[in-house]
Structures are given as structure tokens and as C-alpha cells.
Design a protein around this motif. Structure first.
Motif, short mmCIF file in Angstrom:
data_model
loop_
_atom_site.label_atom_id
_atom_site.label_comp_id
_atom_site.label_asym_id
_atom_site.label_seq_id
_atom_site.Cartn_x
_atom_site.Cartn_y
_atom_site.Cartn_z
N TYR A 176 54.99 31.49 27.67
CA TYR A 176 54.48 31.71 29.00
C TYR A 176 54.64 30.42 29.77
CZ TYR A 176 51.56 34.14 32.29
OH TYR A 176 51.09 34.80 33.38
N PRO A 178 52.02 29.42 35.05
CA PRO A 178 50.96 28.57 35.60
C PRO A 178 50.83 27.27 34.83
CG PRO A 178 50.13 30.67 34.74
CD PRO A 178 51.47 30.42 34.15
N TYR A 225 48.17 26.22 33.34
CA TYR A 225 47.27 26.28 32.21
C TYR A 225 47.80 27.05 31.03
CZ TYR A 225 44.33 24.93 36.10
OH TYR A 225 43.81 24.30 37.19
N TYR A 226 47.12 26.90 29.91
CA TYR A 226 47.34 27.70 28.71
C TYR A 226 48.77 27.66 28.21
CZ TYR A 226 43.23 29.78 30.97
OH TYR A 226 42.05 30.00 31.61
N ARG A 268 52.50 43.22 33.67
CA ARG A 268 51.96 41.97 34.18
C ARG A 268 51.01 42.18 35.36
NH1 ARG A 268 50.13 38.36 35.94
NH2 ARG A 268 50.66 36.17 36.28
N LEU A 271 49.18 37.21 27.74
CA LEU A 271 48.26 36.39 26.96
C LEU A 271 47.04 37.23 26.61
CD1 LEU A 271 48.45 32.99 28.83
CD2 LEU A 271 49.53 33.65 26.68
N ARG A 304 32.72 23.99 28.81
CA ARG A 304 34.18 23.99 28.74
C ARG A 304 34.77 22.60 28.78
NH1 ARG A 304 37.86 28.71 30.01
NH2 ARG A 304 39.60 27.53 30.85
N ALA A 324 40.34 22.19 31.92
CA ALA A 324 40.48 22.84 33.22
C ALA A 324 41.18 24.18 33.03
CB ALA A 324 41.31 21.95 34.15
N PRO A 325 41.04 25.16 33.86
CA PRO A 325 40.10 25.13 34.98
C PRO A 325 38.65 25.35 34.53
CG PRO A 325 41.20 27.26 34.88
CD PRO A 325 41.79 26.43 33.79
N PHE A 348 42.90 32.17 22.27
CA PHE A 348 44.00 33.13 22.36
C PHE A 348 44.25 33.73 20.98
CE2 PHE A 348 44.75 30.49 26.09
CZ PHE A 348 44.82 31.49 27.04
N ASP A 362 41.30 35.96 35.45
CA ASP A 362 41.42 34.55 35.16
C ASP A 362 42.46 33.94 36.09
OD1 ASP A 362 41.98 32.03 34.11
OD2 ASP A 362 41.65 32.68 32.05
N GLY A 364 43.75 31.16 36.00
CA GLY A 364 44.66 30.29 35.28
C GLY A 364 45.95 30.99 34.89
N ALA A 365 45.84 32.28 34.57
CA ALA A 365 47.00 33.06 34.14
C ALA A 365 46.57 34.51 33.99
CB ALA A 365 47.54 32.53 32.83
N ARG A 366 47.52 35.37 33.72
CA ARG A 366 47.19 36.76 33.42
C ARG A 366 46.74 36.82 31.97
NH1 ARG A 366 45.54 41.72 32.96
NH2 ARG A 366 47.04 43.42 33.13
#
Lengths: 234, 234
Positions: free
Chosen positions: A4, A7, A9-10, A57, B17, B39, B42-43, B54, B92, B94-96
DNA sequence: ATTATAAAGTGTATTTTTTACGCTTATTTC
DNA sequence: GAAATAAGCGTAAAAAATACACTTTATAAT
């Protein structure tokens, strides 16, 4: 499998395939049925299966399930709810796929039966199901269990009946769900005491000479009951 | 729809994700608590949050939840069960990310309190929770609702108590879960009539001069009850 | 040592709900 | 118009839930 990237993040997480599967219940006069599909593609080609799809998505998981239902039955506005996640690593030999199962309840009228032809699906008697692929057998068992439980605290059975129905019809539905006979007289008493039914003037005479009065449920009372979470132990 | 192109199937599907989040309930003498984490990344850095991770390619969804619990509390063999999927597209920023929420129940002993320090977490009184990130607030509400429901047909409350407990302690637990007072005498009668408790010789005197006899539940009877799905309406 | 205290535990009467089942009613078929 | 049959009504008995008075046990205060 691609990482991925979009973005910020992650970035260290591994994306996976997420699917939805639908367990579609139907009730037809006196029996509980399940809508199954013959798989068009390998592996398991031509075998019986629940219907499903990958989550896209840009759609929510529930939306994906609703899309599947619409695509394969043409129907919208059907009662549908999440059953649970099936996330074993090796559940699908094709790939690592996690599936969120959903169960749907629908009234089986003539039109609904045409679904079978139009969409190359088939309604099966619940107690005469063919072998199913993957863990779909388990999903079906879990769905029936959930349906049983749920009917205890929510008058969900109505979702499986036409808008107008007789009390004996309602009773037969519960008999089918619980797999046991229910006393005619006590069932009537109990259901009427809940005051969620409205009696109509019409009668349905398909089952007896005398005919049984048709009822419909009062949406306000029904809603109130759903919210209060009243016990519905039959 | 899904296309199959062996040996790597499902090539047109979009991987997403998938996460798990854990709602960790604890019960401490007379109050229900929730374990929350600050936490680290970020975020939403430094904000209060459920703990999650995950799902990895080579672990099942439930295994992922158990891993999260172990990593962040050091505990295994904790009662845990799926709550449901949270799959809104924009949940979220930050991402899907789709999250499968799980709730866990644990006995809160001294050792468990040390978890808070060791893992930079904190036990909060259930009715004094801080604001939570994302849809975690919703998850927590849903988890309490599920806990309430579940206690009606499964004696799940025991999971929140130490191995030996008194009947008054058990009653207080149910009072906390249902947020209403229960009659001491009727509660005792009901719970004893189920014959799932074994009386011990010891007494717990922390709550009264007289002391209350300790009990433990009989695992066989308990298991039998779980399987039969007996009603546990308090 | 005696007594006050307070939660734990026992018992019982009352109300409500569930269960079992006999009887009546409406309609069609012969 | 009599027989047949599912629908519908009523009632008694059993079981479960509720309300609440009383007794017991151990400690702490005097």
C-alpha cells in the motif's frame, strides 16, 4: 502482492483481499430456503456456493454486501446484517482472502422465484442443501444459529413474511426456525399480547375452509420494540 | 466480478488494509473498566485509543487479535470474541482501513493493574472514558451492548471474576453490566437454581464482618449450559 | 463480656408468565 | 344439511419472577 503506497501512514502493513459473502434466507409458505449459486469459474467451477464479491476500495463493507445482493438477485431494501468474519489463513486455496459474511432475509413470492432463473441461482430447502465450497457450510450453520438467537430478542421473523400474513403462517415460520412445534393457541395469545399486529378485514383461505384473518405489523410498535429490545421468547 | 487467473487468483481485486481492534473489559470489585492506550504514532498521536494492529498475511483474524492482546497486556487465554466489522470508507483518514473489532473480558487482579504501567496503558472507569479516536467510541458502545446481550444466554460474566468469588460479587457484576439494582435474595435463588456453582469452605471477608462464602463455577455444568444455550435472564 | 452493627443468608407469600388442552366457530365439500 | 377441518377462544394448572420480612454470623465498639 503490492504494498500500500498512497497515504503517508501505515506503510509497513500488508494489504489483504477482503470479500463479502451473503447467506440469503427465504421463506415460502411452510419451508425455509437458501439461495445458492453455481460457481462459474475455477477453482470449484460448477460447485454450489454462497454468492460474494471482493470489497472495493471506495465502498463500505456493508455496501459491498448490498451490491452483491443487488447484482445477484436484483433486489434492494432487503433485511441484511453482518454475521461475522471468516479469517482463517487457509480458508481459500486461491489466495489469502478474509470474508465478512452477511445474512439476508427475504419474503419468497413468485417474483423472487424468477430470480433463480434470471441469475442462475437456485432456492434450496434448508434441510436439503448440497455440499458447499470452502467454509460456506459453516457460514450457513452459523447464520441459522444467529437467526434463531436474533428472533429471541427482535421480531425479525417478519422480514421473511409478506406484508400481509396470518397468525398460523407466522407460527409455521417460527416452527421452521426453531425446528419444533409450537402450540397454536399459546402462540396466538403471546403474539397478540405484544400488540405489534394490526388485524385486517381480509381473510386468507388458502389453508383452510374457514380462512384465517390477515394481519400486518404496526411499524411504530415494531420499531419501539426493536429499540427497547423486548424479549420475544416463543 | 471476481475473475480467476491461476495460479495467483483474484488479480483484479484490490487488496485493502485489514486491522483488528480490541475492546478490553475488566472488572474490579465493583466497577467495570476499560483498558485504553495512548497512541504512539501519527495520526492522532498521544490521543486515547483502543489497541489494535494490522492483520498479517500469515495469521488468522482471531490470531491477530490474540497477538495484539498478548503484545499489549502480556496475557493469553483471555476470553475474547469478535464484535463486528467496522468498514466505512472514511473511518480512518490515514488510509482505507477496515477493522474487525474484538472484545475481551478479564479478571482484574493486582497483576493486571501493573499492565497499565508496563504497557503505557490505563484502566478507565467505564462511565468516565476519555474521548477516543476514530470510531472507537462506537465500538465501545457496541461492545457493551453485546456484553449485555450475551450475558442473557451465556454465563459469560464469570470471565470477569476471579476463579473464586462470592455471590454478592457476582451480583454486583451483573448490576454494573445491566446498570440497575438486582434483588440480593432473588439473585441468589436464581443463580443457585442453575446448579453451576460449587460452594467452597472459605469465606471472603473483605466486604462484611460476617463474610461471604466463596464459590467457583463447575466447568462441566458451565460447558453444558453454554452448549444448550440456556436462558440466563437475571 | 456484652452489645451494636451490617452484610450474608433463609424463607414465604403474591403476582405474572408459561404451558396444557377442551371447546366453539366459520366455511367448504359431499 | 351433515361432515370435515383449520381457525379462534377460554380456562385451569404449573412454573417462574418479584417483593419483602426475618435470622445468622462475625466484627468492632463499649
Amino acid at each position: 502482492m503490492e504494498k500500500y503506497t498512497s497515504p503517508i501512514y501505515y506503510t509497513d502493513a500488508t494489504p489483504l483481499l477482503l470479500a463479502v459473502d451473503c447467506i440469503i434466507f427465504g421463506f415460502d409458505r411452510d419451508s425455509l430456503k437458501l439461495l445458492l449459486f453455481q460457481r462459474k469459474v475455477a477453482p470449484f467451477q460448477a460447485e454450489w456456493s454462497l454468492i460474494g464479491s471482493f470489497v472495493k476500495r471506495e465502498e463500505s463493507v456493508l455496501t459491498a454486501a448490498e451490491r452483491v445482493l443487488k447484482t445477484h438477485t436484483g433486489l434492494t431494501n432487503v433485511f441484511m446484517e453482518e454475521l461475522g468474519t471468516y479469517g482463517q489463513v487457509d480458508r481459500d486455496p486461491g489466495a489469502r482472502v478474509i470474508s465478512v459474511a452477511h445474512y439476508a432475509l427475504m419474503r419468497l413470492a413468485e417474483e423472487s422465484k424468477q430470480i433463480a432463473d434470471a441469475y442462475k441461482a437456485q432456492w434450496f430447502e434448508f434441510d436439503q442443501l448440497p455440499e458447499l465450497i470452502l467454509d460456506h457450510q459453516q457460514m450457513v450453520e452459523d447464520a441459522l444459529e444467529k437467526l434463531r438467537r436474533k428472533t429471541r430478542y427482535r421480531p425479525i421473523g417478519f422480514e421473511l413474511l409478506p406484508e400481509k400474513f396470518t397468525i398460523p403462517q407466522l407460527r409455521v415460520l417460527y416452527e421452521v426456525i426453531y425446528q419444533r412445534p409450537l402450540d397454536r393457541r399459546n402462540f396466538r395469545k403471546k403474539i397478540l399480547s405484544m400488540k405489534i399486529l394490526e388485524k385486517l378485514e381480509e381473510k386468507d383461505k388458502t389453508n383452510s375452509r374457514k380462512g384465517a384473518f390477515l394481519y400486518r405489523f404496526n411499524p411504530e410498535k415494531y420499531q419501539e420494540m426493536v429499540e427497547r429490545g423486548v424479549d420475544f421468547v416463543i
